[in-house]
Design a protein around this motif. Sequence first.
Motif, short mmCIF file in Angstrom:
data_model
loop_
_atom_site.label_atom_id
_atom_site.label_comp_id
_atom_site.label_asym_id
_atom_site.label_seq_id
_atom_site.Cartn_x
_atom_site.Cartn_y
_atom_site.Cartn_z
N GLY A 186 0.82 -1.21 0.00
CA GLY A 186 0.00 0.00 0.00
C GLY A 186 0.85 1.26 0.00
N ALA A 187 1.93 1.25 0.80
CA ALA A 187 2.81 2.41 0.86
C ALA A 187 3.53 2.63 -0.47
CB ALA A 187 3.83 2.24 1.99
N LEU A 188 3.97 1.55 -1.09
CA LEU A 188 4.65 1.66 -2.38
C LEU A 188 3.73 2.20 -3.47
CD1 LEU A 188 6.76 -1.62 -2.57
CD2 LEU A 188 7.62 0.72 -2.33
N CYS A 189 2.46 1.80 -3.41
CA CYS A 189 1.53 2.12 -4.49
C CYS A 189 0.75 3.40 -4.27
CB CYS A 189 0.58 0.95 -4.68
SG CYS A 189 1.46 -0.57 -5.10
N HIS A 190 0.81 3.96 -3.09
CA HIS A 190 0.09 5.20 -2.82
C HIS A 190 0.61 6.28 -3.77
CE1 HIS A 190 -1.88 8.39 -0.64
NE2 HIS A 190 -0.76 9.08 -0.71
N ASP A 191 -0.28 6.92 -4.46
CA ASP A 191 0.05 7.96 -5.42
C ASP A 191 0.98 7.49 -6.55
OD1 ASP A 191 -1.61 9.78 -4.26
OD2 ASP A 191 -0.04 10.88 -3.20
N LEU A 192 0.90 6.22 -6.88
CA LEU A 192 1.69 5.67 -7.97
C LEU A 192 1.33 6.38 -9.27
CD1 LEU A 192 3.66 3.42 -8.90
CD2 LEU A 192 1.66 1.97 -9.24
N ASP A 193 2.31 6.87 -9.98
CA ASP A 193 2.14 7.61 -11.23
C ASP A 193 1.29 8.87 -11.02
OD1 ASP A 193 2.68 8.05 -13.97
OD2 ASP A 193 0.72 7.24 -14.51
N HIS A 202 -4.22 5.23 -9.61
CA HIS A 202 -3.18 4.61 -8.76
C HIS A 202 -3.46 3.12 -8.59
CE1 HIS A 202 -2.01 8.68 -8.02
NE2 HIS A 202 -2.89 8.92 -7.06
N PHE A 203 -4.71 2.80 -8.30
CA PHE A 203 -5.08 1.40 -8.09
C PHE A 203 -4.84 0.58 -9.35
CE2 PHE A 203 -8.26 -1.96 -8.61
CZ PHE A 203 -7.93 -2.76 -7.54
N ASN A 204 -5.29 1.09 -10.50
CA ASN A 204 -5.12 0.33 -11.74
C ASN A 204 -3.66 0.19 -12.14
OD1 ASN A 204 -7.76 -0.50 -12.23
ND2 ASN A 204 -8.31 1.52 -12.97
N GLN A 205 -2.85 1.20 -11.86
CA GLN A 205 -1.41 1.08 -12.10
C GLN A 205 -0.82 -0.02 -11.22
OE1 GLN A 205 -1.13 2.71 -15.08
NE2 GLN A 205 0.85 3.35 -14.37
N THR A 206 -1.27 -0.07 -9.97
CA THR A 206 -0.82 -1.10 -9.04
C THR A 206 -1.17 -2.49 -9.55
OG1 THR A 206 -1.02 0.39 -7.16
CG2 THR A 206 -1.00 -1.96 -6.66
N VAL A 207 -2.41 -2.66 -9.97
CA VAL A 207 -2.85 -3.96 -10.48
C VAL A 207 -2.03 -4.35 -11.71
CG1 VAL A 207 -4.79 -5.19 -11.54
CG2 VAL A 207 -5.16 -3.80 -9.49
N THR A 208 -1.78 -3.39 -12.58
CA THR A 208 -0.96 -3.67 -13.77
C THR A 208 0.42 -4.18 -13.37
OG1 THR A 208 -2.14 -2.02 -15.06
CG2 THR A 208 0.05 -2.65 -15.84
#
Length: 136
Positions: free
Chosen positions: A10-17, A46-52
């Motif tokens: 969660g910390a890594l993916c928060h505000d991803l891209d 952010h969520f969809n980038q994480t899933v990708t």
Amino acid sequence: MLQCLALYIGALCHDLDHRGKNNKFMLDTESPLAAIYSTSTMEHHHFNQTVTILQQAIAMTASDLSASSKPWDIQVETVKVIFEEFYQQGDAERAAGRIPIPMMDRNQPDQQPSSQVGFLTGICVPCYTLLDSLIP
């Protein structure tokens, strides 16, 4: 341990891209992301980038293979279900005039043991070895 891993991801993916703009700005300027995600634009992005990323990540494969890491009695039952699925595909292939691969041919049950050994040694062990080196 599982909670720690979830928090870490969660910390890594928060505000991803993150694009440096808020949701309102994205909507007001009719950004392409706002056209895709009309509410909570950046959070959905952010969520969809994480899933990708996770779909590319070894963890997704390890999850898919998780039956191989379960106790033997559970693994045996899971393999029965999986092979029945394979056999149903083989039956459909045969009905369509095709020859199923041996692993999916219910007329060749002797292929199960070598198929499972190959799967465990060629796919599962390397996957979990890599995952263990990444997340000990």
